[in-house]
Scaffold this motif. Structure first.
Motif, mmCIF file in Angstrom:
data_model
loop_
_atom_site.group_PDB
_atom_site.id
_atom_site.type_symbol
_atom_site.label_atom_id
_atom_site.label_comp_id
_atom_site.label_asym_id
_atom_site.label_seq_id
_atom_site.Cartn_x
_atom_site.Cartn_y
_atom_site.Cartn_z
ATOM 1 N N ARG A 15 0.571 4.449 8.079
ATOM 2 C CA ARG A 15 0.397 5.140 6.809
ATOM 3 C C ARG A 15 -0.047 4.201 5.697
ATOM 4 N NH1 ARG A 15 5.144 9.183 5.309
ATOM 5 N NH2 ARG A 15 3.734 9.333 3.523
ATOM 6 N N VAL A 16 -0.585 4.805 4.662
ATOM 7 C CA VAL A 16 -0.836 4.077 3.425
ATOM 8 C C VAL A 16 0.493 3.539 2.925
ATOM 9 C CG1 VAL A 16 -1.551 4.324 1.015
ATOM 10 C CG2 VAL A 16 -2.901 5.392 2.844
ATOM 11 N N LEU A 17 0.519 2.290 2.453
ATOM 12 C CA LEU A 17 1.782 1.587 2.206
ATOM 13 C C LEU A 17 2.317 1.688 0.782
ATOM 14 C CD1 LEU A 17 1.319 -1.667 4.325
ATOM 15 C CD2 LEU A 17 2.351 0.525 4.962
ATOM 16 N N GLN A 18 1.851 2.651 0.011
ATOM 17 C CA GLN A 18 2.438 2.829 -1.317
ATOM 18 C C GLN A 18 3.938 3.100 -1.184
ATOM 19 O OE1 GLN A 18 0.198 5.994 -3.165
ATOM 20 N NE2 GLN A 18 -1.437 4.625 -3.812
ATOM 21 N N GLY A 19 4.734 2.354 -1.955
ATOM 22 C CA GLY A 19 6.185 2.546 -1.924
ATOM 23 C C GLY A 19 6.868 2.021 -0.683
ATOM 24 N N ILE A 20 6.161 1.238 0.125
ATOM 25 C CA ILE A 20 6.731 0.773 1.387
ATOM 26 C C ILE A 20 7.969 -0.095 1.149
ATOM 27 C CG2 ILE A 20 5.296 -1.304 1.529
ATOM 28 C CD1 ILE A 20 6.373 1.032 4.446
ATOM 29 N N TRP A 21 8.075 -0.695 -0.026
ATOM 30 C CA TRP A 21 9.224 -1.558 -0.315
ATOM 31 C C TRP A 21 10.545 -0.796 -0.213
ATOM 32 C CZ3 TRP A 21 12.612 -0.287 -4.168
ATOM 33 C CH2 TRP A 21 12.167 0.596 -5.167
ATOM 34 N N ALA A 22 10.502 0.519 -0.425
ATOM 35 C CA ALA A 22 11.733 1.318 -0.457
ATOM 36 C C ALA A 22 12.028 2.000 0.871
ATOM 37 C CB ALA A 22 11.626 2.376 -1.562
ATOM 38 N N ALA A 23 11.338 1.630 1.921
ATOM 39 C CA ALA A 23 11.426 2.392 3.183
ATOM 40 C C ALA A 23 12.052 1.620 4.331
ATOM 41 C CB ALA A 23 10.032 2.870 3.587
ATOM 42 N N ALA A 24 12.737 0.518 4.071
ATOM 43 C CA ALA A 24 13.378 -0.251 5.156
ATOM 44 C C ALA A 24 14.475 0.567 5.827
ATOM 45 C CB ALA A 24 13.972 -1.541 4.586
ATOM 46 N N PRO A 25 14.755 0.308 7.114
ATOM 47 C CA PRO A 25 14.152 -0.677 8.009
ATOM 48 C C PRO A 25 12.779 -0.231 8.506
ATOM 49 C CG PRO A 25 15.821 0.562 9.193
ATOM 50 C CD PRO A 25 15.874 1.034 7.765
ATOM 51 N N TYR A 26 12.057 -1.143 9.154
ATOM 52 C CA TYR A 26 10.653 -0.921 9.444
ATOM 53 C C TYR A 26 10.361 -0.711 10.930
ATOM 54 C CZ TYR A 26 10.323 -2.136 4.591
ATOM 55 O OH TYR A 26 10.492 -2.126 3.223
#
Length: 595
Positions: free
Chosen positions: A499-510
Motif C-alpha cells: 500500500r501507499v505508506l501515508q501514516g505508516i508510522w502509526a501502523a506497527a507491527p509490520y
C-alpha cells in the motif's frame, strides 16, 4: 514503614487514575479537516448489520472472576472506552433495536481504532489497526454462556437478571432457555472448530478464515440451525488489522489483493463480506429454482455505505512530534530510488491504478511475493459444501456453484447476490430475481425465470472478488511454486498487497502478519529481526513502532524465521532497504514519519 507504604499506594492510585483519564480524553492526532468530532462519533457506533448477542444476555453474563462481563467495558481485551455508550459498550460496539430487545453488534471501528502512548501521553489514531484481542473475547464469551447453561441454578440466576424478576414465569424461563441453547449451539460450534489452540495474538485476526467459516459453517445449511459444521476449519492464518485511511482509493484490497476496489459498489462488496464475518445474520433461502439472498439478512446496506463515506474522510495521521527536516529530505531521495538500490516508491508510491465506473481514478496496488509468510494462501484454497447455494449463480456473471466448491466463490456469490438483490429490488418487476439455483438438466433459462442482467452501474460487482480467476490462480500458483522456487524465482503463492505508506508510522507491527515490531527492525535482514517482542500501546518514536518495554499485561509474540515460512508467524521476507547503511536507514525512517 506505613508512611512508605502509603506513598507507594498513593503513587499507584494516582498513576492508574491518570492513565484512565488519558484513556477517556486522549490527544487526537491531526487527521485532516474532514475528520470532525461528529464524523468520529458516527464512525464509532454506526450500525453495519452485525448481530452478535442480545444485549440483556451480555449484561447478565459473568467473567471467570465473577464480575459482570461488561464490568470494564471490554477494556481487558484492548477495546477503547466510549463514554457516549449508554449500554457501557466500547468503541466499535453498538446496541440496535427497541429497548429491552436490543442486539449487540460490532462495527469497523472496533478493530480499526488505535491508541498509543508516548512519554505517558495517550494518542488516538482513528482508522488505525486496533491493538485488541478478538480471540480472547470470542473464547471468553463462549465460556460465559457455556457456564450459564451448565446447571439449572446458574441458568436460574441468569434468567432472573435477563427477565428482571426474582421469580420469573416458568414459561418465560423455558423460552429463554430455548433461545440461549440455539445461540450457543451455533456459536460454540464455530468456536470449537475455528479457533486455533494458541490464539491469534493482540492486534491480529484470521479475518478471511473467520469470514469463510461463518458463511459456510453457520449460514448456508438446512434449517432450523442452518449449520454445516464440517465446513468449519481452523482459522490459523492471523494477519494484522490494516489501516483504513486511503483504503477506498486502492484498486485492490485484502492482504492477498483478491478483492477489486476503488468504487462505491466495490466498497460495498468489500464491506458486506466483512460484516458477514462479524456475525451478520445471513439465511439465504431456496424458493423453487431461485435463491433469495435477503431472507433473514441483517446486513445494513445504508449503514455500510455511510461507513464507507466516513472512511473516505479519515485522513492519514500526521506525525505529532518533531522531525529533522534535513534528514527527511535525504530520506525522500532514498525512498524514490530504484527498488534494487533500496528504494520504496516502485511499490509504495502513488500511481494511477485501474479505472473504475464512472471515471473514478484509483491508486495502483502492487500485489507481489516478497518472501513473506504464506499461510493465508492455504485459507484461500479452502473448499466447502455449498448447501442451499448449490447451483446458485448470478445470471450472465458467475458460474453455478457445484455441490462442493471454492469458499471464495461461495462468498463472492453470496455478497454479489445480496447486493444485487437489494439494489434492484425496487427497479425490476416482482417476478424478476437476480440469482437462480440452477437445476441440472433443467430447460429453463435465466430469461425464462425472470432473471435480469446486472446494469452498467453494477457491472463492477462481477469482478468484486475476482472469484473464478483467483481460485484458479491459487491452484496454479501452488502447483508451479516448487518449480519456480527451484529456479530461484518467487512464485505468486504468497503475494500480498503493497500500500501507499501515508501514516505508516502509526501502523506497527509490520508485514501483513504483524511479525516485525518497528520500521527499524523491518530494515534489518530477516535473520537479524527479533524472534520475540511485546505487543502493547507504548510507542518508540525513534525506531517507529512498538516500544521494547510494554505494560505488565502486554502480550509477547514469538515469530518464526525463513525455515518456517508457512507458520502464520514468519518474520521472513521484504528484504528491501536492508543493505542500506545505518545513516541511510535513519534518514529513510525520518522521511516515512512525514507521509
Amino acid at each position: 514503614m506505613l508512611r512508605v507504604l502509603f506513598l507507594i499506594v498513593t503513587v499507584a492510585v494516582t498513576t492508574r487514575s491518570s492513565a484512565q483519564g488519558a484513556d477517556a480524553n486522549p490527544i487526537y492526532v491531526d487527521q485532516g479537516l474532514d475528520w470532525t468530532a461528529a464524523a468520529r462519533a458516527d464512525f464509532y457506533v454506526r450500525d453495519q448489520g452485525s448481530r452478535l448477542i442480545t444485549l440483556s444476555w451480555m449484561q447478565a453474563l459473568k467473567q471467570r472472576n465473577g464480575q459482570p462481563f461488561l464490568a470494564d467495558g471490554l477494556k481487558r481485551y484492548g477495546y477503547l472506552l466510549n463514554p457516549g455508550s449508554k449500554a457501557g459498550l466500547p468503541i466499535g460496539f453498538h446496541a440496535s433495536g427497541p429497548e429491552g430487545f436490543q442486539l449487540v453488534g460490532m462495527t469497523c471501528s472496533a478493530c480499526h481504532t488505535r491508541q498509543i502512548e508516548v512519554d505517558g501521553k495517550v494518542y488516538r489514531v482513528d482508522g488505525g489497526p486496533g491493538l485488541v484481542d478478538f480471540y480472547a473475547l470470542l473464547r471468553d464469551l463462549d465460556k460465559a454462556v457455556g457456564d450459564v447453561l451448565a446447571s439449572d441454578d446458574s441458568f436460574a440466576s441468569f434468567a432472573a437478571s435477563v427477565l428482571q424478576s426474582a421469580t420469573p414465569d416458568i414459561a418465560d424461563v423455558e423460552d429463554l432457555r430455548r433461545q440461549v441453547d440455539r445461540w450457543y449451539l451455533r456459536f460454540h460450534t464455530l468456536m470449537v472448530r475455528a479457533l486455533p489452540k494458541n490464539g491469534w495474538g493482540v492486534g491480529r485476526l484470521d479475518a478471511v478464515g473467520m469470514i469463510f467459516n461463518r458463511l459456510s459453517g453457520l449460514d448456508i445449511g438446512p434449517p432450523p440451525d442452518f449449520m454445516i459444521p464440517e465446513n468449519i476449519k481452523t482459522a490459523d492464518a492471523p494477519v494484522r488489522y490494516p489501516f483504513l485511511w486511503n483504503a477506498p482509493r486502492q484498486d485492490k484490497t485484502q492482504w492477498p489483493g483478491f478483492a477489486k476496489n476503488g468504487s462505491d459498489i466495490l466498497g460495498l462488496a468489500r464491506n458486506v463480506g466483512e460484516v458477514l464475518g462479524v456475525f451478520a445474520t445471513f439465511e439465504p433461502k431456496r424458493q423453487g429454482a431461485v435463491i433469495n439472498f435477503l431472507n433473514g439478512n441483517s446486513t445494513n446496506f445504508d449503514g455500510l455505505s455511510e461507513l464507507e463515506n466516513l472512511v473516505k474522510r479519515i485522513g492519514p495521521p500526521k506525525w505529532p512530534w518533531k522531525i529533522d527536516a534535513a534528514l527527511a529530505i535525504r530520506g525522500k531521495m532514498i525512498f524514490e530510488r530504484d527498488p534494487a538500490e533500496g528504494g520504496c516508491s516502485g511499490c509504495h508510491g502513488i500511481e494511477d491504478g485501474e479505472q473504475r465506473f464512472p471515471f473514478i481514478k484509483t491508486w495502483r496496488t502492487v500485489v507481489q511475493n516478497v518472501g513473506t509468510d504464506t499461510r493465508e494462501y492455504d485459507v484461500l484454497a479452502w473448499k466447502a459444501k455449498t448447501g442451499v447455494l448449490n447451483g446458485a449463480y448470478i445470471p450472465f456473471a458467475t458460474a453455478p456453484l457445484k455441490e462442493t466448491d471454492q469458499i471464495l466463490d461461495i462468498l463472492a456469490t453470496s455478497v454479489i447476490g445480496s447486493i444485487a438483490e437489494h439494489l434492484l429490488a425496487g427497479g425490476v418487476s416482482s417476478n424478476a430475481r437476480v440469482a437462480t439455483a440452477s437445476d441440472p438438466g433443467s430447460s429453463e433459462t435465466p430469461e425464462s425465470l425472470g432473471l435480469v442482467r446486472l446494469p452498467p452501474t453494477l457491472q463492477d460487482l462481477v469482478t468484486a472478488f475476482d472469484a473464478v480467476s483467483t481460485s484458479e490462480a491459487v491452484k496454479k500458483a501452488k502447483r508451479k511454486g516448487a518449480e519456480k522456487a527451484s529456479r530461484g524465482r518467487l512464485p505468486p503463492w504468497g503475494a500480498y498487497e503493497a500500500r501507499v505508506l501515508q501514516g505508516i508510522w502509526a501502523a506497527a507491527p509490520y508485514l501483513h502478519n504483524g511479525s516485525v515490531p518497528t520500521l527499524a527492525e523491518l530494515l534489518k535482514p530477516s535473520g537479524q529481526r527479533k524472534s520475540q517482542f511485546s505487543i502493547g500501546r507504548k510507542y518508540d518514536i525513534e525506531n517507529v513502532g512498538l516500544a521494547a518495554t510494554q505494560e505488565p499485561l502486554s502480550e509477547t509474540l514469538s515469530v518464526t524465521d525463513c525455515n518456517d515460512i508457512n507458520s502464520g508467524d514468519s518474520r521472513c521476507g521484504h528484504e528491501y532497504g536492508t543493505s542500506l547503511g545505518d545513516q541511510d536507514k535513519k534518514a529513510l525512517i525520518e522521511y516515512l514519519k512525514t507521509l
